[in-house]
Design a protein around this motif. Structure first.
Motif, PDB file in Angstrom:
ATOM      1  N   ALA A  54       0.807  -1.215   0.000  1.00 45.60           N
ATOM      2  CA  ALA A  54       0.000   0.000   0.000  1.00 45.60           C
ATOM      3  C   ALA A  54       0.844   1.271   0.000  1.00 45.60           C
ATOM      4  O   ALA A  54       0.507   2.241  -0.666  1.00 45.60           O
ATOM      5  CB  ALA A  54      -0.936   0.009   1.206  1.00 45.60           C
ATOM      6  N   LEU A  55       1.944   1.281   0.756  1.00 40.69           N
ATOM      7  CA  LEU A  55       2.736   2.505   0.925  1.00 40.69           C
ATOM      8  C   LEU A  55       4.056   2.504   0.178  1.00 40.69           C
ATOM      9  O   LEU A  55       4.698   3.544   0.054  1.00 40.69           O
ATOM     10  CB  LEU A  55       3.038   2.742   2.407  1.00 40.69           C
ATOM     11  N   GLY A  56       4.480   1.362  -0.313  1.00 41.98           N
ATOM     12  CA  GLY A  56       5.796   1.256  -0.928  1.00 41.98           C
ATOM     13  C   GLY A  56       6.038   2.221  -2.069  1.00 41.98           C
ATOM     14  O   GLY A  56       7.160   2.674  -2.271  1.00 41.98           O
ATOM     15  N   LEU A  57       5.008   2.587  -2.800  1.00 38.23           N
ATOM     16  CA  LEU A  57       5.206   3.503  -3.923  1.00 38.23           C
ATOM     17  C   LEU A  57       5.611   4.892  -3.475  1.00 38.23           C
ATOM     18  O   LEU A  57       6.125   5.688  -4.264  1.00 38.23           O
ATOM     19  CB  LEU A  57       3.977   3.552  -4.833  1.00 38.23           C
ATOM     20  N   LEU A  58       5.463   5.203  -2.183  1.00 33.07           N
ATOM     21  CA  LEU A  58       5.943   6.484  -1.670  1.00 33.07           C
ATOM     22  C   LEU A  58       7.469   6.513  -1.598  1.00 33.07           C
ATOM     23  O   LEU A  58       8.069   7.565  -1.448  1.00 33.07           O
ATOM     24  CB  LEU A  58       5.355   6.772  -0.286  1.00 33.07           C
ATOM     25  N   ARG A  59       8.108   5.351  -1.714  1.00 33.75           N
ATOM     26  CA  ARG A  59       9.561   5.272  -1.703  1.00 33.75           C
ATOM     27  C   ARG A  59      10.157   5.686  -3.049  1.00 33.75           C
ATOM     28  O   ARG A  59      11.355   5.846  -3.184  1.00 33.75           O
ATOM     29  CB  ARG A  59      10.012   3.850  -1.387  1.00 33.75           C
ATOM     30  N   GLY A  60       9.338   5.810  -4.063  1.00 36.78           N
ATOM     31  CA  GLY A  60       9.818   6.150  -5.394  1.00 36.78           C
ATOM     32  C   GLY A  60       9.608   4.983  -6.340  1.00 36.78           C
ATOM     33  O   GLY A  60       9.122   3.924  -5.962  1.00 36.78           O
ATOM     34  N   GLY A  61       9.991   5.181  -7.579  1.00 32.98           N
ATOM     35  CA  GLY A  61       9.839   4.139  -8.571  1.00 32.98           C
ATOM     36  C   GLY A  61       8.502   4.157  -9.289  1.00 32.98           C
ATOM     37  O   GLY A  61       8.308   3.468 -10.266  1.00 32.98           O
ATOM     38  N   PRO A 119       5.845   6.127 -11.679  1.00 35.25           N
ATOM     39  CA  PRO A 119       6.077   7.135 -12.728  1.00 35.25           C
ATOM     40  C   PRO A 119       5.742   8.568 -12.313  1.00 35.25           C
ATOM     41  O   PRO A 119       6.242   9.510 -12.897  1.00 35.25           O
ATOM     42  CB  PRO A 119       5.167   6.687 -13.870  1.00 35.25           C
ATOM     43  N   LEU A 120       4.904   8.744 -11.322  1.00 36.65           N
ATOM     44  CA  LEU A 120       4.534  10.073 -10.830  1.00 36.65           C
ATOM     45  C   LEU A 120       4.932  10.184  -9.369  1.00 36.65           C
ATOM     46  O   LEU A 120       5.136   9.177  -8.689  1.00 36.65           O
ATOM     47  CB  LEU A 120       3.028  10.284 -10.969  1.00 36.65           C
ATOM     48  N   ASP A 121       5.015  11.413  -8.858  1.00 36.75           N
ATOM     49  CA  ASP A 121       5.326  11.638  -7.451  1.00 36.75           C
ATOM     50  C   ASP A 121       4.091  11.287  -6.619  1.00 36.75           C
ATOM     51  O   ASP A 121       3.158  12.086  -6.514  1.00 36.75           O
ATOM     52  CB  ASP A 121       5.741  13.089  -7.240  1.00 36.75           C
ATOM     53  N   ALA A 122       4.083  10.096  -6.046  1.00 37.51           N
ATOM     54  CA  ALA A 122       2.916   9.618  -5.305  1.00 37.51           C
ATOM     55  C   ALA A 122       2.608  10.506  -4.102  1.00 37.51           C
ATOM     56  O   ALA A 122       1.442  10.742  -3.786  1.00 37.51           O
ATOM     57  CB  ALA A 122       3.126   8.176  -4.864  1.00 37.51           C
ATOM     58  N   SER A 123       3.631  11.031  -3.439  1.00 37.47           N
ATOM     59  CA  SER A 123       3.395  11.918  -2.292  1.00 37.47           C
ATOM     60  C   SER A 123       2.640  13.169  -2.719  1.00 37.47           C
ATOM     61  O   SER A 123       1.720  13.612  -2.032  1.00 37.47           O
ATOM     62  CB  SER A 123       4.716  12.327  -1.639  1.00 37.47           C
ATOM     63  N   ALA A 124       3.027  13.745  -3.842  1.00 39.57           N
ATOM     64  CA  ALA A 124       2.352  14.956  -4.328  1.00 39.57           C
ATOM     65  C   ALA A 124       0.896  14.662  -4.679  1.00 39.57           C
ATOM     66  O   ALA A 124       0.017  15.474  -4.403  1.00 39.57           O
ATOM     67  CB  ALA A 124       3.089  15.515  -5.542  1.00 39.57           C
ATOM     68  N   ILE A 125       0.649  13.506  -5.263  1.00 39.80           N
ATOM     69  CA  ILE A 125      -0.726  13.132  -5.609  1.00 39.80           C
ATOM     70  C   ILE A 125      -1.573  13.018  -4.353  1.00 39.80           C
ATOM     71  O   ILE A 125      -2.682  13.544  -4.282  1.00 39.80           O
ATOM     72  CB  ILE A 125      -0.747  11.815  -6.408  1.00 39.80           C
ATOM     73  N   VAL A 126      -1.036  12.347  -3.339  1.00 39.52           N
ATOM     74  CA  VAL A 126      -1.776  12.173  -2.084  1.00 39.52           C
ATOM     75  C   VAL A 126      -1.998  13.521  -1.416  1.00 39.52           C
ATOM     76  O   VAL A 126      -3.094  13.823  -0.950  1.00 39.52           O
ATOM     77  CB  VAL A 126      -1.032  11.201  -1.141  1.00 39.52           C
TER      78      VAL A 126
END
Length: 122
Positions: A79-86, A88-95
């Motif tokens: 669920a949260l791993g994509l916040l580590r990067g990798g 294609p988009l900045d997941a933190s900015a989206i959230v």
């Protein structure tokens, strides 16, 4: 949330994603991603109040972003791993975009009524 009406599922997911955004802004998400810990350890790592860290961590468990065992919170990597990067988009900015979007709702309602739209600076 299986079996709930779609609207209720959407509200619950919005709440869960907003909880992640709060964690990003307070450092709690970073503390959880760095290995997790007890509410006290998360609070110390993020420099926040212990009771609020515990409430946040419990909400993360409820939202499926974390697990808790013997008082120790760990991130749900799926669920949260994509916040580590990798991603294609900045997941933190989206959230984090969820937070200001809610405050725009009254202006969007007015734009729908008066037809003038919402200017980018708003």
């Amino acid at each position: 949330m299986a079996g709930l009406p779609v609207l209720i599922e959407d509200v619950a997911r919005w709440y869960a994603a907003t909880t992640v955004a709060l964690g990003i802004r307070t450092g709690l998400t970073d503390a959880l991603l760095a290995g997790g810990g007890t509410a006290e350890e998360l609070a110390a790592a993020a420099g926040v109040d212990r009771d609020n860290a515990a409430r946040w961590a419990d909400a993360m468990v409820t939202g499926g972003y974390a697990t808790v065992s013997d008082g120790r919170y760990t991130s749900n990597e799926d669920a949260l791993g994509l916040l580590r990067g990798g991603f294609p988009l900045d997941a933190s900015a989206i959230v984090e975009l969820l937070v200001p979007l809610g405050s725009l709702l009254p202006r969007v309602v007015m734009a729908i009524r008066d037809g003038n739209g919402v200017r980018p600076e708003e």
